[in-house]
Design a protein around this motif. Sequence first.
Motif, PDB file in Angstrom:
ATOM      1  N   SER A 151       1.072  -1.260  -0.004  1.00 47.08           N
ATOM      2  CA  SER A 151      -0.101   0.060   0.008  1.00 47.08           C
ATOM      3  C   SER A 151       0.906   1.296   0.101  1.00 47.08           C
ATOM      4  O   SER A 151       0.600   2.303  -0.522  1.00 47.08           O
ATOM      5  N   ILE A 152       1.805   1.284   0.681  1.00 46.09           N
ATOM      6  CA  ILE A 152       3.060   2.383   0.763  1.00 46.09           C
ATOM      7  C   ILE A 152       3.700   2.495  -0.498  1.00 46.09           C
ATOM      8  O   ILE A 152       3.831   3.602  -1.012  1.00 46.09           O
ATOM      9  N   TRP A 153       3.936   1.330  -1.120  1.00 43.93           N
ATOM     10  CA  TRP A 153       4.636   1.093  -2.305  1.00 43.93           C
ATOM     11  C   TRP A 153       3.669   2.069  -3.623  1.00 43.93           C
ATOM     12  O   TRP A 153       4.239   2.580  -4.286  1.00 43.93           O
ATOM     13  N   VAL A 154       2.525   2.150  -3.300  1.00 49.18           N
ATOM     14  CA  VAL A 154       1.565   2.581  -4.367  1.00 49.18           C
ATOM     15  C   VAL A 154       2.014   4.108  -4.302  1.00 49.18           C
ATOM     16  O   VAL A 154       1.993   4.842  -5.510  1.00 49.18           O
ATOM     17  N   ILE A 155       2.272   4.867  -3.415  1.00 49.28           N
ATOM     18  CA  ILE A 155       2.492   6.109  -3.298  1.00 49.28           C
ATOM     19  C   ILE A 155       3.952   6.466  -4.116  1.00 49.28           C
ATOM     20  O   ILE A 155       3.896   7.519  -4.897  1.00 49.28           O
ATOM     21  N   PHE A 156       4.685   5.703  -3.767  1.00 45.73           N
ATOM     22  CA  PHE A 156       6.257   6.007  -4.635  1.00 45.73           C
ATOM     23  C   PHE A 156       6.093   5.316  -6.062  1.00 45.73           C
ATOM     24  O   PHE A 156       6.543   6.069  -6.697  1.00 45.73           O
ATOM     25  N   TYR A 157       5.109   4.421  -6.177  1.00 41.82           N
ATOM     26  CA  TYR A 157       5.238   4.055  -7.769  1.00 41.82           C
ATOM     27  C   TYR A 157       4.196   5.078  -8.442  1.00 41.82           C
ATOM     28  O   TYR A 157       4.556   5.442  -9.801  1.00 41.82           O
ATOM     29  N   ASN A 158       3.492   5.768  -7.858  1.00 39.84           N
ATOM     30  CA  ASN A 158       2.829   6.871  -8.375  1.00 39.84           C
ATOM     31  C   ASN A 158       3.566   8.083  -8.724  1.00 39.84           C
ATOM     32  O   ASN A 158       3.507   8.547  -9.807  1.00 39.84           O
ATOM     33  N   SER A 159       4.672   8.429  -7.894  1.00 42.57           N
ATOM     34  CA  SER A 159       5.548   9.181  -8.205  1.00 42.57           C
ATOM     35  C   SER A 159       6.365   9.127  -9.420  1.00 42.57           C
ATOM     36  O   SER A 159       6.787   9.744 -10.270  1.00 42.57           O
ATOM     37  N   TYR A 160       6.643   7.754  -9.428  1.00 44.93           N
ATOM     38  CA  TYR A 160       7.557   7.040 -10.579  1.00 44.93           C
ATOM     39  C   TYR A 160       6.659   7.071 -12.063  1.00 44.93           C
ATOM     40  O   TYR A 160       7.384   7.761 -12.969  1.00 44.93           O
ATOM     41  N   LEU A 161       5.322   7.016 -11.906  1.00 45.45           N
ATOM     42  CA  LEU A 161       4.789   7.231 -13.200  1.00 45.45           C
ATOM     43  C   LEU A 161       4.529   8.602 -13.391  1.00 45.45           C
ATOM     44  O   LEU A 161       4.681   8.810 -14.915  1.00 45.45           O
ATOM     45  N   ASN A 162       4.447   9.462 -12.625  1.00 48.55           N
ATOM     46  CA  ASN A 162       4.317  10.893 -12.816  1.00 48.55           C
ATOM     47  C   ASN A 162       5.760  11.311 -13.568  1.00 48.55           C
ATOM     48  O   ASN A 162       5.816  11.921 -14.476  1.00 48.55           O
ATOM     49  N   ARG A 163       6.707  10.697 -13.252  1.00 48.74           N
ATOM     50  CA  ARG A 163       8.077  11.223 -13.685  1.00 48.74           C
ATOM     51  C   ARG A 163       8.406  10.491 -15.107  1.00 48.74           C
ATOM     52  O   ARG A 163       9.027  11.289 -15.727  1.00 48.74           O
ATOM     53  N   LYS A 164       7.726   9.338 -15.327  1.00 48.77           N
ATOM     54  CA  LYS A 164       8.086   8.532 -16.444  1.00 48.77           C
ATOM     55  C   LYS A 164       7.052   9.143 -17.534  1.00 48.77           C
ATOM     56  O   LYS A 164       7.526   9.062 -18.741  1.00 48.77           O
ATOM     57  N   TYR A 165       6.006   9.493 -17.357  1.00 50.48           N
ATOM     58  CA  TYR A 165       5.012   9.928 -18.284  1.00 50.48           C
ATOM     59  C   TYR A 165       4.734  11.425 -18.023  1.00 50.48           C
ATOM     60  O   TYR A 165       5.356  12.237 -18.131  1.00 50.48           O
ATOM     61  N   GLU A 166       3.330  11.805 -17.612  1.00 52.12           N
ATOM     62  CA  GLU A 166       2.919  13.225 -17.393  1.00 52.12           C
ATOM     63  C   GLU A 166       2.494  13.017 -15.916  1.00 52.12           C
ATOM     64  O   GLU A 166       1.953  12.215 -15.356  1.00 52.12           O
TER      65      GLU A 166
END
Length: 245
Positions: A151-166
């Motif tokens: 569940s905490i990993w979702v927060i960090f993965y969300n930041s990764y998606l924002n950096r990778k895409y938009e």
Amino acid sequence: MGCRDVHAATVLAFLSGTASVAGLLAAVLLPNWRQMRLYTFNKNERNVTVYTGLWIKCARFDGSRDCVIYDPQWYTAVDQLDLRVLQFALPLSMLTAVSALFLCLIGMCNTAFVSTVPNVKLAKCLVNSAGCHLVAGLLFLLACAICLTPSIWVIFYNSYLNRKYEPVFSFDISVFIAIASAGGLFFTSIMLFLWYCACKSLPSPFWQPLYSHAPSMHSYASQPYSARSRLSAMDIDIPVVTHAT
């Protein structure tokens, strides 16, 4: 605090565990793990928000409650690693927590309804109430770890998606529900551990019945023969009287 009584700590722990499992179930079913905002510069059209869950995906226009696009087969084509891990982790966490609730309920029922003096024939099959609560606390702690980590990993993965895409991705309410449920599981385990540590009548080693021996076993057991009654006639000293001449 005695182990043979049902205290407010165990009842509060059971209620907290039940509420945490209900929260996990809501987090699993809600399609609100991630939002993706799609903006348009056309004034005649509205922005679209894509709500992503573990099993379904829904796209809505701003200001609308109806799904323009509803994908009930999303769980078979999840392309986001964190959500794929959560599909396995959250049901496993729920199963572990339900097993802990079952053990906690067994311990509570045993301390509330079982006689203080156990049956002699069942002395080796006694339910260890304190042991049930201890194992339940360990299972609650394990369920907390299984739920909290992804569940905490979702927060960090969300930041990764924002950096990778938009920067159009954001985590939704299900993340907070899952983290709060993990906190409830942790609180439940702490309550059970405190109850277990306060049990003064528990013998060592830990995993034993509350009674190191059944109180009625020694009262009905036949008494052993005395050492003198087992001696043969040859072993008994018989005094010999001699007369002086």
